[in-house]
Design a protein around this motif. Structure first.
Motif, mmCIF file in Angstrom:
data_model
loop_
_atom_site.group_PDB
_atom_site.id
_atom_site.type_symbol
_atom_site.label_atom_id
_atom_site.label_comp_id
_atom_site.label_asym_id
_atom_site.label_seq_id
_atom_site.Cartn_x
_atom_site.Cartn_y
_atom_site.Cartn_z
ATOM 1 N N VAL A 57 0.848 -1.202 0.000
ATOM 2 C CA VAL A 57 0.000 0.000 0.000
ATOM 3 C C VAL A 57 0.879 1.246 0.000
ATOM 4 N N GLU A 58 1.897 1.232 0.852
ATOM 5 C CA GLU A 58 2.795 2.391 0.933
ATOM 6 C C GLU A 58 3.520 2.614 -0.389
ATOM 7 N N ASP A 59 3.832 1.556 -1.084
ATOM 8 C CA ASP A 59 4.521 1.664 -2.382
ATOM 9 C C ASP A 59 3.551 1.882 -3.546
ATOM 10 N N ARG A 60 2.288 2.095 -3.189
ATOM 11 C CA ARG A 60 1.225 2.450 -4.148
ATOM 12 C C ARG A 60 0.939 1.349 -5.171
ATOM 13 N N PHE A 61 1.191 0.139 -4.798
ATOM 14 C CA PHE A 61 0.710 -0.960 -5.643
ATOM 15 C C PHE A 61 -0.812 -1.050 -5.546
ATOM 16 N N VAL A 62 -1.319 -0.610 -4.414
ATOM 17 C CA VAL A 62 -2.767 -0.599 -4.199
ATOM 18 C C VAL A 62 -3.137 0.777 -3.667
ATOM 19 N N ASN A 63 -4.185 1.323 -4.247
ATOM 20 C CA ASN A 63 -4.643 2.634 -3.805
ATOM 21 C C ASN A 63 -5.768 2.444 -2.794
ATOM 22 N N THR A 65 -7.642 4.584 -1.385
ATOM 23 C CA THR A 65 -8.834 5.402 -1.593
ATOM 24 C C THR A 65 -9.788 4.778 -2.607
ATOM 25 N N THR A 66 -9.240 3.927 -3.459
ATOM 26 C CA THR A 66 -10.126 3.274 -4.434
ATOM 27 C C THR A 66 -10.289 1.781 -4.125
ATOM 28 N N SER A 74 -7.612 -5.625 -5.630
ATOM 29 C CA SER A 74 -6.688 -5.175 -4.587
ATOM 30 C C SER A 74 -6.386 -6.301 -3.609
ATOM 31 N N TYR A 202 -4.245 8.061 6.233
ATOM 32 C CA TYR A 202 -4.671 8.033 4.840
ATOM 33 C C TYR A 202 -5.882 8.932 4.663
#
Lengths: 278, 378
Positions: A57-63, A65-66, A74, A202
């Motif tokens: 999540v921190e590395d933005r593989f998964v957002n 907010t979406t 996800s 977040y």
């Protein structure tokens, strides 16, 4: 003269003891330390696996907010590969949010172990998902998982509130990675411990929140027992683990069950699962 | 939707559904887990090694680097038990039992022969009452050896302390009395008047012998009663948790007089003084005519007892294995009682068998007269 007598006695003493001393398996105090290291290594693997979703999540593989709109994708990204890698250590990955959005991925091996019934005949995993709703009854939906980590078939639905579960409460109160004390994992009330990591700082719906939810990696107590059994198979060593605070049995290599079973249907918790079969 | 087969399987699984809750370790179905936990709780989860049901128990407190896990990890390993008694599971038990039985059989045989030849002249010259009492004491000592075997329970502990000590006194004190009488008659008085017809000191009467023996036994009983039974525990067994020789704490069961120094040293002083006096007296009477006094036999028995007794006591005080100690004690006692009961009768039986009772008795009397004449000349 006196020295001679002492020597004679020592020789006799040695003679009597020789066979016993040779066969004597005196306790090696290092064994305790090695067993401790072994258990630590097992828990470390769970810890690493449990922290990985948050890293993704921190590395933005998964957002985050979406997350709701892409729950299955996800969930697969966060948990599916991990669950396959740590199938012997972790029985279930899950995340839950303050708005009661919940996703879980459970492997079937642990279920088979508990109930000795081929519960999911062809698929490896079961997915559960619950979208935010004001009506909790029947909101959690279980699916059989396909070989790619996506829902294949609808299985059943259930009433569930992730924010009331022990693992979620632990994460919310600790606000850091933490082990939740042993609890019974729904829907089948299997005794587990859980490595929880809070999702904090977040933005949700345009509002920046502190604690928004948590991820958890559940370890079935029988998996720890399996680990101990396999570790000390063929040796004279047996191990059992007791939780200091509660004196509950956590795991053992002696083939003794680590849970009390109430086959008469006695309710042991207020969180009673309801499974509807369609 | 799921198909019929899947629905059937799910329904089947629900039939097997059981509610579960966490298991307190004390209620575990495994008696090892529940018992070990109970013991560890009682001892407040010690960091030292303890033994439970033949297993080493070591508990390690594990605190994970991530907060939330504080567990006791308990390791169990088969333990090399340090026994507190000589039981049937040890090979020494059978060695000791066989030795005891052989000793008893030999002593009973010797006793039977003594009674059988009671009225023979040679036996009468050797004073059979002494021999019979010694042999009866030896039989009792053989029985005491069997009582040494087995667990330390109330019956065994009581029987051991009385049977062994009283039997040893009964077996040994007649030898001392005989040595003393021979010493008084042949050495101390400087005149050999044993064969003077009508002499008042000719032989020890049965009454005075019985009184002397009773006196020795009474002293023994007094020592036991004062040193052991004056304490509240007496000889009753008690349990004590001690560090065993393999580094683990074990609960042992001991007789009440185990490592009771006042009992050990008072008994040892008493028995040692008897043996030392007997050694001195038997040495001084060594040249007295063997046919009547049995001086050489007395010398052999007394010194043999003293030597074996010293070795056994040294072993008892130096060796820590209870099984070895008991086996050594039994073997030592068996050896001594076999030697005593056989030697004390062997010369007499030999004379009766190979020389002839009447001829041998005449030879002894002739020898005595010669000795008397030599004394008179000198």
């Amino acid at each position: 003269m006196a020295n001679g007598l002492v020597m004679l006695l020592r020789t006799i003493h040695l003679w009597f003891y020789l066979s016993a001393v040779i066969s004597d398996s005196s306790f090696n105090f290092q064994i305790g330390a090695r067993v401790k290291d072994n258990v630590q290594a097992f828990l470390l693997r769970v810890t690493i696996a449990g922290k990985t979703p948050i890293r993704l999540v921190e590395d933005r593989f998964v957002n985050v907010t979406t997350l709701m709109s892409t729950a299955f994708m996800s969930g697969r990204t966060l948990f599916y590969v991990l669950e396959q890698m740590y199938i012997n250590e972790i029985t279930l990955f899950q995340f839950g949010f303050e708005n009661k959005f919940y996703y879980m991925l459970q492997n079937k091996n642990s279920l088979e172990y508990s109930f000795q019934v081929s519960f999911l005949p062809s698929q490896q995993f079961m997915i559960g998902v619950q979208y935010p709703t004001s009506k909790l009854e029947g909101a959690l939906k279980y699916y059989i998982c396909d070989p790619y980590g996506m829902p294949l078939r609808f299985l059943s639905n259930d009433t569930f509130d992730c924010t009331k579960r022990p693992w979620y409460k632990t994460a919310k109160s600790a606000l850091s990675s933490h082990w939740a004390p042993p609890f019974l994992q729904v829907p089948f009330y299997i005794p587990v411990i859980s490595f929880v990591t809070p999702i904090i700082n977040y933005t949700f719906n345009g509002t920046r929140l502190g604690f928004v939810g948590a991820t958890a990696a559940n370890v079935q107590l029988s998996q720890i027992s399996d680990f101990l059994r396999s570790s000390y198979l063929g040796t004279d060593i047996n191990v059992f683990i007791v939780e200091k605070a509660s004196m509950n049995l956590i795991a053992n290599s002696l083939n003794a069950t680590a849970s009390l079973r109430h086959s008469d249907g006695t309710v042991v918790s207020d969180l009673v699962p309801t499974i509807y079969i369609y | 939707m799921i198909d019929y087969n899947e629905r059937r399987l799910i329904t089947l699984s629900m039939c097997f559904f059981v509610w579960q809750s966490l298991m307190p370790a004390l209620k575990s179905e495994s008696s090892i887990i529940s018992g070990a936990t109970n013991l560890l709780i009682q001892k407040n989860w010690p960091n030292y090694l303890i033994i439970f049901n033949g297993l080493y128990l070591q508990s390690v407190l594990y605190t994970d680097s991530t907060p939330g896990i504080i567990w006791y990890i308990v390791i169990l390993l088969p333990a090399q038990q340090q026994p507190d008694h000589l039981g049937a599971d040890a090979p020494q038990y059978y060695v000791s039992l066989v030795a005891s039985i052989i000793a008893i059989v030999i002593c009973v045989t010797a006793l039977s022969l003594t009674i059988y030849f009671w009225k023979s002249r040679m036996m009468q010259l050797a004073q059979p009452i002494f021999i019979v009492v010694v042999q009866m004491g030896c039989v009792l000592l053989g029985i005491a050896c069997i009582v040494f075997l087995g667990p330390n329970n109330t019956a065994n502990c009581s029987a051991r302390i009385f049977l062994f000590n009283i039997a040893l006194t009964i077996a040994f004190c007649p030898l001392l009395i005989k040595c003393y009488r021979v010493y008084i008659m042949f050495v101390y008085s400087f005149t050999a008047h044993v064969l003077n017809h009508g002499g008042s000191n000719k032989l020890l009467t049965k009454k005075s012998f019985a009184l002397s023996l009773f006196g020795f036994v009474a002293v023994d009983l007094l020592i036991i009663l004062v040193s052991v039974y004056s304490r509240s525990r007496g000889s009753a067994p008690y349990k004590s948790t001690q560090l065993s020789n393999n580094g683990a704490y074990v609960e042992f069961t001991y007789c009440g007089y185990h490592k009771l120094d006042e009992f050990f040293y008072s008994e040892m002083a008493y028995k040692a003084s008897l043996v030392l006096v007997a050694c001195y007296l038997s040495f001084t009477i060594r040249s007295v005519v063997d046919g009547i006094a049995g001086s050489k036999v007395l010398l052999a028995i007394v010194y043999n007892t003293a030597f074996i007794g010293a070795i056994v006591i040294a072993l008892v005080r130096s060796v820590e294995s209870v099984q070895t100690v008991i086996m050594c004690q039994i073997l030592g006692i068996c050896y001594c009682i076999i030697v005593a009961s056989v030697l004390i009768i062997a010369p007499t039986l030999y004379s009766i068998a190979y020389v002839g009772d009447k001829v041998a008795a005449n030879e002894v009397i002739d020898e005595m007269f010669e000795a008397r004449l030599q004394n008179a000349v000198s």
